[in-house]
Design a protein around this motif. Structure first.
Motif, PDB file in Angstrom:
ATOM      1  N   GLY A 435       0.828  -1.195   0.000  1.00 54.58           N
ATOM      2  CA  GLY A 435       0.000   0.000   0.000  1.00 54.58           C
ATOM      3  C   GLY A 435       0.857   1.237   0.000  1.00 54.58           C
ATOM      4  N   GLY A 436       0.889   1.974  -1.112  1.00 55.37           N
ATOM      5  CA  GLY A 436       1.689   3.190  -1.186  1.00 55.37           C
ATOM      6  C   GLY A 436       3.170   2.914  -1.057  1.00 55.37           C
ATOM      7  N   ILE A 437       3.821   3.637  -0.126  1.00 54.37           N
ATOM      8  CA  ILE A 437       5.260   3.488   0.080  1.00 54.37           C
ATOM      9  C   ILE A 437       5.591   2.134   0.697  1.00 54.37           C
ATOM     10  CG2 ILE A 437       5.268   4.492   2.387  1.00 54.37           C
ATOM     11  CD1 ILE A 437       7.884   5.003  -0.428  1.00 54.37           C
ATOM     12  N   GLY A 438       4.577   1.382   1.108  1.00 51.52           N
ATOM     13  CA  GLY A 438       4.802   0.029   1.620  1.00 51.52           C
ATOM     14  C   GLY A 438       5.343  -0.932   0.588  1.00 51.52           C
ATOM     15  N   VAL A 439       5.532  -0.473  -0.626  1.00 54.90           N
ATOM     16  CA  VAL A 439       6.087  -1.311  -1.674  1.00 54.90           C
ATOM     17  C   VAL A 439       7.584  -1.537  -1.495  1.00 54.90           C
ATOM     18  CG1 VAL A 439       6.673   0.571  -3.245  1.00 54.90           C
ATOM     19  CG2 VAL A 439       6.036  -1.682  -4.183  1.00 54.90           C
ATOM     20  N   THR A 440       8.237  -0.749  -0.656  1.00 54.50           N
ATOM     21  CA  THR A 440       9.699  -0.798  -0.547  1.00 54.50           C
ATOM     22  C   THR A 440      10.255  -2.179  -0.182  1.00 54.50           C
ATOM     23  OG1 THR A 440       9.501   0.100   1.708  1.00 54.50           O
ATOM     24  CG2 THR A 440       9.965   1.656  -0.076  1.00 54.50           C
TER      25      THR A 440
END
Length: 582
Positions: A435-440
């Motif tokens: 979710g969003g920047i949680g892709v890192t």
């Protein structure tokens, strides 16, 4: 929604069983210590003076010793990373249990808070009883100096009392600053107050060295409650003159130990007779045994981490992405990391003491030594860090190469440390939801697969990425396209299933750029229909165990967690994992 007990046991059962075991252990330890001080003969006289306050204070202290001992172990990040990455822990279930280290740390912290309240309340009662039940016969046993002494003197004028009061204040600050509201609104307060743990442990070691509570050492010479004729003759009895004339040698001296006691002094045959006074001694501070090992281990690890991260990294490039996301690429000698791990960045020019964890989005390999992180610019620390890295505000979309006339600030990297996402390559099928920047966390996994996927157990990857704005997909659009094209060239287009969801939009949008056509065909408007998605994945992977990995908002996490525990008609089992920095 039906509940699969097998899935529940894999996802939540082990954690709940462990927490139940931990609660039972604390209750058992509390009860055993309570009975020891309530029935132990060595504490007879002290119990007569303090009552249940003695039993509760010592029982709660034993629980506090255990939890203060173990609360530090989950924070030994290097140890956990070693155990997770080594062959010492071969079981996947055991490694997944290590990922619950933060939960165990919080559990120990909550237990410390609860039993500290009980411990303080019991000692307040003890201070009052020491004052009111002052016994002149056992001066060594009294903490008070005289009957009716102000109990506040015992709290603020003694080492155990004063250190206890300060520890309560420190613990109150640490607990209140650890709440979710404060951590989200002002992380700095949480970080600074949590580092007061060192002060807490130093005060704890002083607190237990006072020796206020004592036990009897000569139980054989003086059984508790025994009859002492020597003391009775000297203090309570008037010797008749006839007795003095018949036995002049024994009128002023104690009865010899081998002389039978006269009948008038023995009221019944069950009364025990003693000839010596009770002797009392303070306990050796057992807390030192409990906390010295974990505290030394933690200090040694922190020293090792300081030495390992003492040399600043070399920043090779800085890229400012859309939606306030900054990418930093770095090089460091002898730095090795596995996909899914994270590092802790420290920049003295931003803050002398503050440091923050960031997931690696690029790991070093045999062919390249570069590693990188993506960070969302939210909060004072990331804003100051961005301003120091970017040369001009109008260059926020350009790469700033290392050979340019630019002096980057010194940045120190501590790590890498383990996370649940290291397991994503150890399943045959994995479902990764971002979710969003949680892709890192998944970016490093995708980069690793781009270098080569055949050496890993993973044979199918479902990648779901949900964002609010279309520009966010450009953070890793190039990486996704490169991996997609590589798999097509190797005739494995089914290896990765990419689904991109744009949750907020005014109309049909596309990722700008002709090279992103592969992604535009996978771009969907709205939010995923999670139940249908899980059913479809279960149908395509019958009787397999699928690793579910989530890094994003709690709302999505709870939905995936619930679906992972639910049953399906295809015999497919989902094992849930969630990113959580320890």
């Amino acid at each position: 929604m039906a509940l699969s007990w097998r899935s529940w046991l894999a996802n939540e059962g082990s954690k709940h069983l462990f927490l139940f075991f931990w609660l039972s252990l604390n209750v058992w330890l509390f009860g055993k210590t309570f009975l020891l001080y309530n029935q132990g003969l060595q504490y007879y006289y002290l119990h007569q003076m303090l009552g249940l306050g003695l039993c509760i204070s010592r029982a709660s202290a034993s629980v506090l010793n255990l939890n203060c001992c173990l609360v530090l172990l989950p924070m030994c990040r290097v140890l956990l990373a070693f155990l997770r990455g080594s062959q010492k822990v071969a079981s996947k279930k055991t490694r997944r249990l290590l990922d619950k280290s933060k939960t165990f740390h919080v559990t120990c912290g909550v237990t410390i808070c609860i039993f500290s309240v009980l411990h303080v309340a019991a000692h307040l009662v003890n201070a009052l009883n020491f004052s009111e039940n002052y016994n002149e016969e056992f001066v060594a046993l009294n903490a008070a100096n005289y009957r009716g002494e102000d109990p506040r003197k015992l709290l603020f004028a003694t080492v155990p009392g004063l250190t206890g009061v300060i520890m309560v204040l420190v613990l109150f600050l640490m607990c209140t600053a650890s709440t979710y509201a404060i951590r989200v609104s002002n992380y700095d307060i949480f970080w600074y107050t949590h580092n007061l743990f060192f002060v807490f442990y130093m005060l704890l070691m002083l607190h237990v060295s006072g020796g206020v509570l004592k036990y009897q050492t000569n139980l054989e010479e003086h059984p508790p409650g025994c009859f002492n004729p020597n003391k009775t003759l000297r203090q309570n009895l008037t010797v008749p003159k006839a007795f003095e004339e018949l036995f002049p040698d024994y009128t002023t001296e104690p009865f010899p130990e081998d002389l039978p006691v006269p009948e008038p002094f023995v009221q019944n045959s069950l009364m025990r007779v003693c000839s010596k006074e009770p002797k009392f001694q303070s306990h050796f501070p057992e807390t030192w045994f409990w906390i010295s090992g974990p505290l030394c281990l933690y200090c040694v690890e922190r020293l090792y981490r300081y030495i390992r991260s003492n040399k600043p990294v070399t920043i090779t490039s800085v890229i400012s992405h859309p939606s306030n996301v900054l990418e930093v690429r770095m090089v460091k000698d002898d730095f090795e990391a596995r996909p899914g791990q994270y590092v802790i960045l420290h920049c003295p020019r931003v803050s002398a003491l503050e440091s923050h964890p960031f997931t690696l989005t690029m790991c070093p390999t045999d062919t390249k030594a570069t590693f990188g992180v993506h960070l969302k610019v939210v909060g004072d620390w990331t804003e100051r860090f961005r301003d120091l890295l970017l040369l001009h505000s109008n260059q926020d979309t350009e790469i700033l190469p290392i050979f340019q006339q630019r002096r980057y600030p010194k940045v120190y990297v501590d790590g890498p440390f383990g996370s649940p996402f290291e397991e994503s390559l150890n399943y045959e099928v994995s479902l990764c939801v971002a979710g969003g920047i949680g892709v890192t966390p998944f970016a490093s996994v995708l980069n690793t697969l781009l270098d080569g996927w055949k050496c890993y157990k993973l044979r199918r990857l479902y990648f779901i990425w949900v964002c609010r704005d279309i520009e966010s997909f450009r953070w890793f659009a190039d990486l996704l396209c490169m991996l997609h094209n590589k798999l097509w060239q190797e005739n494995r287009p089914d290896y990765i299933n990419i689904q991109l969801y744009l949750s907020q939009t005014d109309g049909i949008q596309k990722i700008i750029g002709e090279k992103y056509q592969a992604l535009n065909s996978r771009l969907l408007i709205g939010r995923p229909r999670w139940k249908l998605l899980f059913d479809d994945i279960a149908k395509c992977n019958r009787r397999k165990t699928i690793g579910v990995f989530c890094c994003g908002p709690n709302k999505i996490s709870k939905i995936l967690h619930k679906l992972s525990n639910s049953s399906n008609s295809y015999g497919t089992r989902f094992e849930y994992n969630k990113e959580s920095f320890s």
